[in-house]
Design a protein around this motif. Structure first.
Motif, mmCIF file in Angstrom:
data_model
loop_
_atom_site.group_PDB
_atom_site.id
_atom_site.type_symbol
_atom_site.label_atom_id
_atom_site.label_comp_id
_atom_site.label_asym_id
_atom_site.label_seq_id
_atom_site.Cartn_x
_atom_site.Cartn_y
_atom_site.Cartn_z
ATOM 1 N N LEU A 25 98.110 46.662 54.289
ATOM 2 C CA LEU A 25 96.805 46.006 54.472
ATOM 3 C C LEU A 25 96.800 44.669 53.741
ATOM 4 O O LEU A 25 97.145 44.607 52.562
ATOM 5 C CB LEU A 25 95.718 46.927 53.890
ATOM 6 C CG LEU A 25 94.292 46.404 53.815
ATOM 7 C CD1 LEU A 25 93.720 46.202 55.221
ATOM 8 C CD2 LEU A 25 93.407 47.387 53.041
ATOM 9 N N THR A 26 96.413 43.598 54.446
ATOM 10 C CA THR A 26 96.295 42.292 53.810
ATOM 11 C C THR A 26 94.913 42.179 53.178
ATOM 12 O O THR A 26 93.904 42.471 53.822
ATOM 13 C CB THR A 26 96.508 41.153 54.844
ATOM 14 O OG1 THR A 26 97.828 41.262 55.356
ATOM 15 C CG2 THR A 26 96.331 39.778 54.218
ATOM 16 N N ILE A 27 94.892 41.783 51.904
ATOM 17 C CA ILE A 27 93.623 41.773 51.175
ATOM 18 C C ILE A 27 92.849 40.475 51.424
ATOM 19 O O ILE A 27 91.633 40.435 51.378
ATOM 20 C CB ILE A 27 93.902 42.019 49.676
ATOM 21 C CG1 ILE A 27 94.355 43.473 49.494
ATOM 22 C CG2 ILE A 27 92.675 41.766 48.824
ATOM 23 C CD1 ILE A 27 94.975 43.759 48.169
ATOM 24 N N ALA A 28 93.576 39.381 51.713
ATOM 25 C CA ALA A 28 92.915 38.096 51.971
ATOM 26 C C ALA A 28 92.749 37.889 53.481
ATOM 27 O O ALA A 28 93.186 38.705 54.282
ATOM 28 C CB ALA A 28 93.748 36.982 51.375
ATOM 29 N N ALA A 29 92.126 36.773 53.845
ATOM 30 C CA ALA A 29 91.928 36.459 55.264
ATOM 31 C C ALA A 29 93.044 35.544 55.754
ATOM 32 O O ALA A 29 93.479 34.652 55.035
ATOM 33 C CB ALA A 29 90.587 35.780 55.450
ATOM 34 N N THR A 30 93.516 35.781 56.965
ATOM 35 C CA THR A 30 94.562 34.934 57.552
ATOM 36 C C THR A 30 94.172 34.568 58.990
ATOM 37 O O THR A 30 93.164 35.042 59.508
ATOM 38 C CB THR A 30 95.919 35.665 57.609
ATOM 39 O OG1 THR A 30 95.822 36.709 58.601
ATOM 40 C CG2 THR A 30 96.284 36.294 56.273
ATOM 41 N N ASP A 31 95.025 33.767 59.630
ATOM 42 C CA ASP A 31 94.818 33.425 61.043
ATOM 43 C C ASP A 31 94.726 34.670 61.924
ATOM 44 O O ASP A 31 94.089 34.660 62.971
ATOM 45 C CB ASP A 31 95.987 32.560 61.541
ATOM 46 C CG ASP A 31 95.816 31.088 61.172
ATOM 47 O OD1 ASP A 31 94.693 30.681 60.799
ATOM 48 O OD2 ASP A 31 96.813 30.336 61.266
ATOM 49 N N SER A 32 95.374 35.751 61.480
ATOM 50 C CA SER A 32 95.419 36.964 62.315
ATOM 51 C C SER A 32 94.051 37.608 62.493
ATOM 52 O O SER A 32 93.896 38.490 63.324
ATOM 53 C CB SER A 32 96.396 37.982 61.725
ATOM 54 O OG SER A 32 97.708 37.595 62.000
#
Ligand SMILES: [Zn+2]
Length: 488
Positions: free
Chosen positions: A428-435
């Motif tokens: 799980l990515t904790i920050a926000a990305t383009d995805s």
């Protein structure tokens, strides 16, 4: 036999049974053995050429400042021109569409164009240098110094390394006259660091408007974690399948105002303080389930006997594991929506009672929760009609990509083929990305195939950002192999 003796005997048998179950489960709790793919064709990337190119890319200052008037558009233009002159074969053989002037979208036509396409994405904007930290850089942040096998500068990790690795990979594959099966799209976005509203958002809209179906997408969001997962000596490739949402709530307390020499029982500040403490003392519920459970279970299979015993027997030890994992901020963030009070304001003068006092609390929403569920949780925790709660910013957690399909399997297999026998797990990515935008239209995976050590991690949005040439070569091996796999 007395009743007590019978009872004791029964208890002993029960205990023995529990011990046997625990042991059997622990012994059989082992990872799958890794089999390298039969296709071991590897390209031989030239590290010194890649390093030169990354160095040049770093020297173009494509900085995403928060304020629009601070952004230097000529640098972004320069980057686009530099890409064209540095990678002429890619520009000749792939078609390029510019979205909102600065985001590049390449299309590499496959020989089975009717099949669902694949999207690779990376961003070429970078964050500014934190004011006051310039002198802490061992090499100037935009000089692109190459020394002892390491390339230094802002963007070396995040995320020009991926832009360069992708361009080198396509160039190498074109040299071998390779044509992919399905169409491959490659996006280089320009505003990831400030919310992706004109880059990735436009890319996702492009696919929707053109009615192009994607099998999956791959973009930044995690790395091969080297010495970063507590309790694991092995490296962990966390291929992230979702990212957390974001919610900022403002708590506003009203008071009577006036002089502070004769204060009422409660002032706006004391009412507010109580509310903040109540929110802090009621963490949003979470636990070892879904994605977090999968991730910890995959990693625990490689750990020592004691930890394997705990994770193999969650029916017995789950509360213990949850308590232990949530001790660390990183572990806690995997299990639940996090709560972070960040800003406060009250009266403007020491002897004036505040008419209003406000606090800002930032939440990172776990995929198990929604904006609404977190907001109601907070309302219930405060339970005070003197507090008004306002939403100042919110976006929901992303969809969770499938970790059973061919896309995930390809990424996992190729990672192991290039890196050897390492742990691969969905995460799980904790920050926000383009995805956050790609996940609305396809299974979006978030992973850069480079090793990240604690020393390198501090460069991320910080000082002394850098990457070594070996990592860049491995990244090219990864992308070239991945692009050769059938997507579905
Ligand atoms: Zn990034």
């Amino acid at each position: 036999m007395t009743i007590i003796k019978k009872g004791l005997l029964g208890l002993s048998i029960l205990l023995l049974a529990v011990v046997i179950v625990v042991l059997v489960r622990t012994i059989t709790f082992t990872p799958e053995t890794y089999q390298p793919s039969p296709d071991t064709t590897m390209v031989s990337p030239d590290g010194s050429v890649i390093a030169q190119h990354l160095s040049q890319a770093i020297q173009i200052q494509t900085i995403s400042y928060e304020r629009a008037e601070d952004r230097d558009r000529t640098e972004f233009q320069k980057f686009i021109t530099w890409l064209a002159s540095t990678y002429p074969e890619v520009h000749k053989n792939l078609t390029l569409t510019l979205l909102n002037d600065y985001t590049l979208l390449f299309k590499w036509r496959g020989h089975a164009s009717s099949k669902p396409s694949v999207l690779y994405s990376a961003h070429y904007d970078v964050v500014p240098i934190n004011p006051g930290t310039e002198s802490q850089w061992q090499h100037p942040p935009f000089a692109g110094v190459i020394q002892d096998g390491i390339i230094w500068g802002r963007g070396a990790l995040d995320d020009k390394s991926a832009v360069i690795a992708l361009m080198e990979s396509v160039t190498l594959l074109l040299e071998t006259s390779y044509t992919p099966e399905q169409d491959i799209y490659i996006a280089f976005t320009h505003d990831e660091e400030i919310g992706s509203q004109f880059g990735a958002k436009a890319v996702a809209e492009y696919f929707t408007n053109q009615n192009i179906k994607l099998a999956w997408s791959l973009d930044e969001g995690s790395f091969i974690l080297d010495g970063l997962v507590p309790g694991s000596d092995k490296r962990v490739a966390s291929i992230n399948v979702a990212e957390k949402g974001f919610l900022t709530l403002e708590l506003i307390a009203k008071g009577e105002g006036g002089h502070s020499s004769m204060p009422p029982q409660d002032t706006a500040v004391s009412i507010l303080a109580e509310a903040i403490v109540n929110v802090k003392n009621s963490p949003v519920p979470g636990g070892l389930e879904g994605l977090g459970e999968t991730m910890y279970t995959n990693i625990a299979k490689h750990m020592d006997f004691f930890k394997r015993m705990l994770f193999a027997n969650q029916w017995l030890f789950k509360p213990l594991i949850e308590a232990s994992v949530s001790q660390s901020p990183a572990g806690n963030a995997m299990l639940r929506t996090t709560t972070a009070p960040t800003m406060l304001s009250g009266s403007v003068k020491a002897n004036v009672l505040p008419a209003t006092a406000t606090a800002t609390i930032n939440f990172r929403i776990h995929p198990r929760d929604t904006i609404e569920s977190v907001t109601s949780w907070v309302e219930a925790a405060i339970d005070d009609s003197r507090i008004t709660i306002k939403t100042s910013q919110a976006f929901k957690p992303s969809n969770v990509a499938n970790s059973e399909n061919q896309g995930f399997k390809n990424i996992a297999a190729v990672t192991r083929d290039v890196q050897g026998d390492i742990i691969v797990t969905p995460g799980l990515t904790i920050a926000a990305t383009d995805s956050q935008f790609y996940s609305k239209i396809t299974d979006a995976y978030r992973f850069n195939p480079m090793n990240l050590t604690p020393a390198y991690l501090s460069g991320f949005h910080g000082t002394n950002e850098r990457i070594d040439i070996k990592n860049m070569e491995d990244a090219v091996k990864f992308y070239t192999r991945l692009m050769r796999q059938p997507a579905q």
